[in-house]
Write a protein that holds these residues in place. Structure first.
Motif, PDB file in Angstrom:
ATOM      1  N   LYS A 525     -60.565 -17.795   8.164  1.00 27.35           N
ATOM      2  CA  LYS A 525     -59.632 -17.047   9.007  1.00 27.35           C
ATOM      3  C   LYS A 525     -58.479 -17.931   9.471  1.00 27.35           C
ATOM      4  CE  LYS A 525     -63.030 -13.701  10.698  1.00 27.35           C
ATOM      5  NZ  LYS A 525     -63.825 -13.251  11.865  1.00 27.35           N
ATOM      6  N   LEU A 526     -58.767 -19.206   9.722  1.00 27.95           N
ATOM      7  CA  LEU A 526     -57.694 -20.115  10.120  1.00 27.95           C
ATOM      8  C   LEU A 526     -56.613 -20.187   9.055  1.00 27.95           C
ATOM      9  CD1 LEU A 526     -59.607 -23.150  11.673  1.00 27.95           C
ATOM     10  CD2 LEU A 526     -58.086 -21.589  12.884  1.00 27.95           C
ATOM     11  N   LEU A 527     -57.031 -20.329   7.815  1.00 33.30           N
ATOM     12  CA  LEU A 527     -56.051 -20.422   6.723  1.00 33.30           C
ATOM     13  C   LEU A 527     -55.390 -19.078   6.460  1.00 33.30           C
ATOM     14  CD1 LEU A 527     -57.828 -22.758   4.144  1.00 33.30           C
ATOM     15  CD2 LEU A 527     -55.774 -23.245   5.478  1.00 33.30           C
ATOM     16  N   ALA A 528     -56.202 -18.009   6.426  1.00 35.78           N
ATOM     17  CA  ALA A 528     -55.630 -16.690   6.171  1.00 35.78           C
ATOM     18  C   ALA A 528     -54.653 -16.299   7.273  1.00 35.78           C
ATOM     19  CB  ALA A 528     -56.743 -15.647   6.059  1.00 35.78           C
ATOM     20  N   GLY A 529     -54.936 -16.739   8.506  1.00 36.39           N
ATOM     21  CA  GLY A 529     -54.089 -16.381   9.628  1.00 36.39           C
ATOM     22  C   GLY A 529     -52.697 -16.982   9.574  1.00 36.39           C
ATOM     23  N   LEU A 530     -52.522 -18.038   8.778  1.00 38.52           N
ATOM     24  CA  LEU A 530     -51.175 -18.598   8.617  1.00 38.52           C
ATOM     25  C   LEU A 530     -50.256 -17.582   7.960  1.00 38.52           C
ATOM     26  CD1 LEU A 530     -52.044 -22.219   7.391  1.00 38.52           C
ATOM     27  CD2 LEU A 530     -51.457 -21.494   9.718  1.00 38.52           C
ATOM     28  N   GLY A 531     -50.855 -16.759   7.100  1.00 38.92           N
ATOM     29  CA  GLY A 531     -50.125 -15.665   6.473  1.00 38.92           C
ATOM     30  C   GLY A 531     -48.757 -16.077   5.982  1.00 38.92           C
ATOM     31  N   GLU A 532     -47.755 -15.303   6.391  1.00 39.74           N
ATOM     32  CA  GLU A 532     -46.369 -15.617   6.048  1.00 39.74           C
ATOM     33  C   GLU A 532     -45.677 -16.381   7.173  1.00 39.74           C
ATOM     34  OE1 GLU A 532     -44.447 -11.980   5.104  1.00 39.74           O
ATOM     35  OE2 GLU A 532     -45.652 -11.591   3.306  1.00 39.74           O
ATOM     36  N   HIS A 533     -46.440 -16.761   8.205  1.00 42.95           N
ATOM     37  CA  HIS A 533     -45.834 -17.392   9.382  1.00 42.95           C
ATOM     38  C   HIS A 533     -45.487 -18.865   9.151  1.00 42.95           C
ATOM     39  CE1 HIS A 533     -46.857 -13.840  11.644  1.00 42.95           C
ATOM     40  NE2 HIS A 533     -48.142 -13.989  11.381  1.00 42.95           N
ATOM     41  N   LEU A 534     -46.309 -19.547   8.330  1.00 39.00           N
ATOM     42  CA  LEU A 534     -46.146 -20.992   8.160  1.00 39.00           C
ATOM     43  C   LEU A 534     -46.447 -21.368   6.712  1.00 39.00           C
ATOM     44  CD1 LEU A 534     -47.859 -22.131  11.471  1.00 39.00           C
ATOM     45  CD2 LEU A 534     -45.477 -22.611  10.839  1.00 39.00           C
ATOM     46  N   PRO A 535     -45.974 -22.539   6.283  1.00 38.94           N
ATOM     47  CA  PRO A 535     -46.269 -22.974   4.911  1.00 38.94           C
ATOM     48  C   PRO A 535     -47.769 -23.165   4.699  1.00 38.94           C
ATOM     49  CG  PRO A 535     -44.515 -24.304   5.884  1.00 38.94           C
ATOM     50  CD  PRO A 535     -45.113 -23.502   6.998  1.00 38.94           C
ATOM     51  N   ARG A 536     -48.173 -23.158   3.454  1.00 35.43           N
ATOM     52  CA  ARG A 536     -49.557 -23.447   3.104  1.00 35.43           C
ATOM     53  C   ARG A 536     -49.805 -24.939   3.280  1.00 35.43           C
ATOM     54  NH1 ARG A 536     -53.863 -20.015   2.658  1.00 35.43           N
ATOM     55  NH2 ARG A 536     -55.534 -21.008   1.471  1.00 35.43           N
ATOM     56  N   PRO A 537     -50.835 -25.359   4.016  1.00 33.44           N
ATOM     57  CA  PRO A 537     -51.056 -26.796   4.226  1.00 33.44           C
ATOM     58  C   PRO A 537     -51.494 -27.492   2.938  1.00 33.44           C
ATOM     59  CG  PRO A 537     -52.860 -25.500   5.157  1.00 33.44           C
ATOM     60  CD  PRO A 537     -51.810 -24.524   4.728  1.00 33.44           C
ATOM     61  N   GLU A 538     -50.957 -28.673   2.739  1.00 32.96           N
ATOM     62  CA  GLU A 538     -51.310 -29.477   1.564  1.00 32.96           C
ATOM     63  C   GLU A 538     -52.199 -30.654   1.929  1.00 32.96           C
ATOM     64  OE1 GLU A 538     -47.685 -30.645  -0.236  1.00 32.96           O
ATOM     65  OE2 GLU A 538     -47.142 -28.625  -0.901  1.00 32.96           O
ATOM     66  N   THR A 539     -52.194 -31.072   3.175  1.00 26.32           N
ATOM     67  CA  THR A 539     -52.971 -32.225   3.619  1.00 26.32           C
ATOM     68  C   THR A 539     -53.781 -31.843   4.851  1.00 26.32           C
ATOM     69  OG1 THR A 539     -51.319 -33.050   5.181  1.00 26.32           O
ATOM     70  CG2 THR A 539     -51.089 -33.726   2.867  1.00 26.32           C
ATOM     71  N   PHE A 540     -54.754 -32.689   5.196  1.00 22.03           N
ATOM     72  CA  PHE A 540     -55.479 -32.476   6.451  1.00 22.03           C
ATOM     73  C   PHE A 540     -54.520 -32.443   7.624  1.00 22.03           C
ATOM     74  CE2 PHE A 540     -56.936 -34.613  10.309  1.00 22.03           C
ATOM     75  CZ  PHE A 540     -57.889 -33.700  10.747  1.00 22.03           C
ATOM     76  N   ASP A 541     -53.545 -33.348   7.628  1.00 20.74           N
ATOM     77  CA  ASP A 541     -52.608 -33.405   8.743  1.00 20.74           C
ATOM     78  C   ASP A 541     -51.779 -32.124   8.835  1.00 20.74           C
ATOM     79  OD1 ASP A 541     -52.242 -36.787   7.797  1.00 20.74           O
ATOM     80  OD2 ASP A 541     -53.331 -36.064   9.544  1.00 20.74           O
ATOM     81  N   ASP A 542     -51.398 -31.567   7.702  1.00 27.03           N
ATOM     82  CA  ASP A 542     -50.710 -30.275   7.711  1.00 27.03           C
ATOM     83  C   ASP A 542     -51.628 -29.190   8.278  1.00 27.03           C
ATOM     84  OD1 ASP A 542     -48.472 -31.358   6.591  1.00 27.03           O
ATOM     85  OD2 ASP A 542     -48.790 -30.506   4.594  1.00 27.03           O
ATOM     86  N   TRP A 543     -52.858 -29.151   7.787  1.00 31.55           N
ATOM     87  CA  TRP A 543     -53.819 -28.147   8.253  1.00 31.55           C
ATOM     88  C   TRP A 543     -53.959 -28.225   9.773  1.00 31.55           C
ATOM     89  CZ3 TRP A 543     -58.412 -29.031  10.912  1.00 31.55           C
ATOM     90  CH2 TRP A 543     -59.247 -27.921  11.088  1.00 31.55           C
ATOM     91  N   HIS A 544     -54.080 -29.433  10.273  1.00 35.55           N
ATOM     92  CA  HIS A 544     -54.302 -29.615  11.704  1.00 35.55           C
ATOM     93  C   HIS A 544     -53.097 -29.121  12.503  1.00 35.55           C
ATOM     94  CE1 HIS A 544     -55.095 -32.168  15.403  1.00 35.55           C
ATOM     95  NE2 HIS A 544     -56.221 -31.522  15.226  1.00 35.55           N
ATOM     96  N   TYR A 545     -51.892 -29.502  12.095  1.00 39.37           N
ATOM     97  CA  TYR A 545     -50.678 -29.112  12.815  1.00 39.37           C
ATOM     98  C   TYR A 545     -50.418 -27.608  12.688  1.00 39.37           C
ATOM     99  CZ  TYR A 545     -45.584 -28.685  13.580  1.00 39.37           C
ATOM    100  OH  TYR A 545     -44.338 -28.293  13.990  1.00 39.37           O
ATOM    101  N   TYR A 546     -50.498 -27.084  11.466  1.00 41.62           N
ATOM    102  CA  TYR A 546     -50.153 -25.681  11.264  1.00 41.62           C
ATOM    103  C   TYR A 546     -51.141 -24.741  11.957  1.00 41.62           C
ATOM    104  CZ  TYR A 546     -46.833 -27.137   7.615  1.00 41.62           C
ATOM    105  OH  TYR A 546     -45.796 -27.700   6.928  1.00 41.62           O
ATOM    106  N   THR A 547     -52.421 -25.038  11.881  1.00 44.47           N
ATOM    107  CA  THR A 547     -53.384 -24.123  12.502  1.00 44.47           C
ATOM    108  C   THR A 547     -53.317 -24.201  14.024  1.00 44.47           C
ATOM    109  OG1 THR A 547     -55.153 -25.769  12.207  1.00 44.47           O
ATOM    110  CG2 THR A 547     -54.963 -24.026  10.536  1.00 44.47           C
ATOM    111  N   GLN A 548     -53.039 -25.379  14.563  1.00 44.93           N
ATOM    112  CA  GLN A 548     -52.834 -25.465  16.013  1.00 44.93           C
ATOM    113  C   GLN A 548     -51.565 -24.707  16.418  1.00 44.93           C
ATOM    114  OE1 GLN A 548     -52.892 -29.644  17.222  1.00 44.93           O
ATOM    115  NE2 GLN A 548     -54.991 -29.364  17.930  1.00 44.93           N
ATOM    116  N   LEU A 549     -50.498 -24.873  15.632  1.00 48.68           N
ATOM    117  CA  LEU A 549     -49.249 -24.179  15.923  1.00 48.68           C
ATOM    118  C   LEU A 549     -49.431 -22.670  15.807  1.00 48.68           C
ATOM    119  CD1 LEU A 549     -46.204 -23.981  16.389  1.00 48.68           C
ATOM    120  CD2 LEU A 549     -45.867 -24.572  13.965  1.00 48.68           C
ATOM    121  N   ASN A 550     -50.172 -22.231  14.810  1.00 51.13           N
ATOM    122  CA  ASN A 550     -50.377 -20.798  14.618  1.00 51.13           C
ATOM    123  C   ASN A 550     -51.185 -20.198  15.772  1.00 51.13           C
ATOM    124  OD1 ASN A 550     -49.653 -18.701  12.700  1.00 51.13           O
ATOM    125  ND2 ASN A 550     -51.855 -18.439  12.360  1.00 51.13           N
TER     126      ASN A 550
END
Length: 780
Positions: A525-550
């Motif tokens: 759900k964390l990844l699916a929730g990014l939807g069209e709102h944010l880029p797809r994360p490529e690294t752990f650091d991206d995942w951490h920032y984008y999912t917190q931001l979302n």
């Protein structure tokens, strides 16, 4: 005189496990004692929790010895403020009695059992699982959200695991224990029922003889006394204080507190009270304090640690201060935990936080038969009386989601006619509140629509919980599908801060799976929730920032929508403020006490005055007592910040109201800005991946200052949701702001505390923004 008995305790297993006596902390718990003795690994790290289930299936014995000498008092009582949970208490080998309720105080008369000199005190705890499963077999199973027997023991339900918490089923002496010595008479119960212009003090006295007893009460220079004749044990002392200043919620006025002192003989009870009235408009679910409706800006509160004896007054103060600093005026003490401590309520009293206290029933059908009915009544009477002095307490609520469960979770067929708790929520609990504390409203449960025959999910009346968005895997924009009167729960997940995640995992390197995740399907759900709102994360650091931001954006969207509906909607209580361990969850403050990006976003969304959007309109929200008169400029801009169309208006927003405005029309633009009173709100016209932002370009300077560093960022291009994460450099480091969007030429200065490398503060992955041009190399 009260003498604490907290020293010299030992703990041992009572049964097959060969665990001899080890030092035990009181108040405390078995888990923390075993951890301190080095006999178990940290339950919060890696998957250690899964290997500790045996603790909740083991009987335990706490034992201490103390010296006692005759002090001349007629009575001596052993007072146990919190035993967790099913215990037999023995003094010098004599059984004093049994307990079966974590949520209440027990008092045992022991004067005749005390010996001059050395005395031994023992508490033998039965395994919680054994007791709960025995009661489950006796009364028949009940449907619940989790396959655990928490409904069959009067104990903190979330000990048995939740979708944010570990399964760590505790035993122990979790609140103070000691001897109370007294003569003549003691104040067995004091219940101050406060009015706006005074207080009626209900007193119950226990005495050793039949001689008359005088009780006095004093507050704000007013003193009243009552004489209890032979055979009398109760009195009501009415104190009229027409000159008293009113106690107000945060943002509505001051919080004057007045010491109330009650005495009989040598016994004294003293608390601070606040003069105020509270009402509940039950159809709209509108809280009214001192005759004024209050828009609730709140957080749900869970136990701040799985082992609540570790929650010190300082830790409580830090957490409550974080709620206040985020703009909250309310905390809802959720029903899967405990009745909160007086220290918690003292903080709320002083800070003007309203407290909604659930009775501890959550997400399960509960048996109403004995021994549960008597235990529920005893704990309710105990806690309603204990908390009656606190002006911050404004609502008693019967349960969390159990009425919804009965209506919507396929419980009825599974119950096959067995009890499920209705008699508690509709009869017993409201009767106790009506008898002991009629100054406060009672609400049968949440969500609830005001009548047993109404659908609890009807948003037009009462309270709703909105879990269709996160639970149903919907895009967070679906919060716009709701036009509720009051939202008592809604939330969106995000991982904890880096330092907290690192403390909970020994993985090298960290991955998204390194964080504890208890919610079914949560990672997906964390990844699916990014939807069209944010880029797809490529690294752990991206995942951490984008999912917190979302997470921050999702809750900003929901909170601001519901605030824009004021006064039709009169409350939002975010799930949740805090965590009890390091975990990916809905919290704004993680299990390490660190503020997530969500906290900073909510600080803006919960501001007294807010600029937001509702559909195509810009909405000004004024939750103050003063008219908001200002010059408002609305502008359509391109990504360079150049205005393509603009309008300026003098606007007035009346106190405690909203104003809707249509933005200017013009050529296709990328941004809409609203500026007034030195504040600027910025809205994009498309989702970030479609915005075609230029690569981030900026200058950064770091200068030392007292306690840390000032980091100034000046934008050459737009910088979308700029954030600093100094805890990556020092777990103790903090930053004063997050998620700031800058237009070209604008600057922001972040203030960082902690011992950090200045150069690293402006390097990836400490400094982030959505349109950054530098990334790490490690892949998700």
């Amino acid at each position: 005189m009260f003498r604490a008995l907290h020293d010299g305790w030992t703990l041992r297993a009572d049964g097959e496990r060969d665990l001899a006596g080890i030092p035990a902390a009181v108040p405390g718990s078995v888990h923390t004692d075993l951890l301190a003795a080095g006999l178990i690994d940290d339950p919060y790290r890696d998957d250690n929790e899964r290997r500790l289930g045996w603790i909740g299936r083991t009987d335990w014995i706490y034992e201490t010895a103390f010296d006692w000498h005759d002090d001349g008092e007629e009575r001596a009582d052993l007072v146990c403020e919190g035993l967790d949970t099913v215990a037999t208490v023995l003094l010098n080998g004599h059984e004093l009695g049994g307990t079966a309720n974590m949520h209440r105080t027990y008092r045992f008369a022991v004067r005749d059992l005390l010996r001059d000199g050395r005395n031994t005190l023992k508490a033998r705890f039965r395994a919680p699982y054994a007791y709960a499963e025995e009661q489950q077999a006796r009364h028949g199973d009940r449907p619940a959200a989790y396959d655990e027997p928490y409904a069959f023991i009067r104990k903190m339900a979330c000990n048995f695991g939740w979708d944010w918490g570990p399964t760590l089923v505790t035993s122990g002496i979790w609140r103070p224990i000691g001897l109370h010595s007294w003569s003549g008479a003691r104040l067995a119960e004091v219940r101050p029922l406060v009015r706006g212009d005074g207080v009626d003090v209900h007193v119950r006295v226990e005495r050793t003889g039949e001689a008359p007893v005088t009780v006095t009460a004093e507050v704000a220079g007013v003193t009243v006394e009552a004489k209890l004749e032979q055979g009398e044990s109760e009195a009501v002392l009415r104190l009229d204080v027409p000159h008293a200043e009113r106690w107000w919620p945060r943002g509505h006025g001051a919080q004057p507190l007045y010491p109330l002192t009650v005495r009989t003989g040598s016994d004294q009870w003293r608390r601070e009270i606040g003069f105020r009235t509270v009402e509940l408009d039950t159809d709209a679910f509108r809280l009214i304090v001192n005759g004024r409706p209050v828009f609730v800006r709140g957080f749900n509160w869970i136990p701040d640690d799985c082992f609540p004896a570790r929650v010190t007054p300082d830790r409580l103060a830090e957490r409550v201060d974080q709620a206040v600093a985020a703009g909250a005026n309310t905390l809802r003490v959720w029903g899967g935990g405990v009745y909160e401590s007086d220290a918690f309520y003292d903080l709320a009293d002083r800070l003007g936080l309203l407290v909604w206290q659930d009775f501890p029933f959550a997400c399960s059908a509960y048996p109403e038969e004995e021994p549960f009915r008597s235990e529920v009544e005893a704990e309710a009477r105990d806690n309603v009386a204990r908390l009656s002095a606190h002006p911050s307490l404004v609502l008693w609520c019967g349960n969390n989601e159990n009425i919804e469960g009965h209506q919507h979770w396929d419980w009825r067929e599974r119950l096959a006619g067995r009890s499920w708790g209705a008699a508690f929520y509709y009869d017993l609990l409201p009767s106790v509140v009506s008898e002991l504390d009629p100054t406060r409203p009672y609400w049968p449960g949440s969500p609830y629509s005001g009548s047993p025959d109404r659908d609890v999910r009807d948003p037009s009346t009462g309270t709703v919980h909105i879990w269709t968005v996160w639970g149903g895997g919907l895009d967070y924009v679906h919060y716009a599908d709701y036009t509720p009167r009051f939202v008592a729960e809604f939330g969106y997940q995000g991982p904890p801060t880096y330092a907290t995640l690192r403390a909970g995992s020994s993985d090298e390197p960290l991955t998204p799976g390194s964080s504890h995740q208890k919610a079914p399907g949560g990672q997906d759900k964390l990844l699916a929730g990014l939807g069209e709102h944010l880029p797809r994360p490529e690294t752990f650091d991206d995942w951490h920032y984008y999912t917190q931001l979302n997470q921050a954006r999702a809750m900003t969207f929901g909170v601001e929508r519901f605030r824009a509906l004021m006064p039709y909607c009169m409350g939002t209580i975010v799930w949740q403020l805090n965590d009890c361990w390091p975990v990916t969850s809905w919290a704004a403050v993680d299990g390490g006490g660190r503020r997530k990006p969500l906290w900073y976003a909510l600080r803006r969304s919960y501001a007294d005055r807010l600029i937001t959007r509702l559909g195509d309109e810009v909405v000004l929200v004024n939750d103050t007592d003063d008219t908001w008169s200002c010059t408002l400029t609305l502008a359509l801009r391109d990504l360079t910040g150049r205005a393509l169309a603009a309008q300026t208006d003098q606007v007035e927003v009346p106190a405690r109201s909203t104003l809707r405005l249509a933005p200017p029309q013009g050529p296709e633009a990328a941004l809409l800005t609203a500026e007034l009173d030195g504040h600027r709100a910025l809205f994009t016209t498309a989702e970030d991946p479609a915005m075609n932002y230029p690569p981030a370009d900026y200058t950064a300077t770091v200068t030392p200052e007292e306690g840390g560093h000032a980091v100034t960022i000046t934008a050459r291009t737009i910088l979308r949701d700029l954030a600093l994460f100094p805890d990556r450099l020092d777990p103790a480091a903090t930053v004063d702001d997050q998620l700031v969007t800058l237009l070209p030429g604008e600057s922001v200065t972040f203030h960082v505390t902690g011992d950090v490398d200045p150069e690293a503060l402006t390097s990836y992955p400490v400094l982030r923004c959505v349109n950054e041009s530098v990334r790490g190399s490690a892949r998700v």
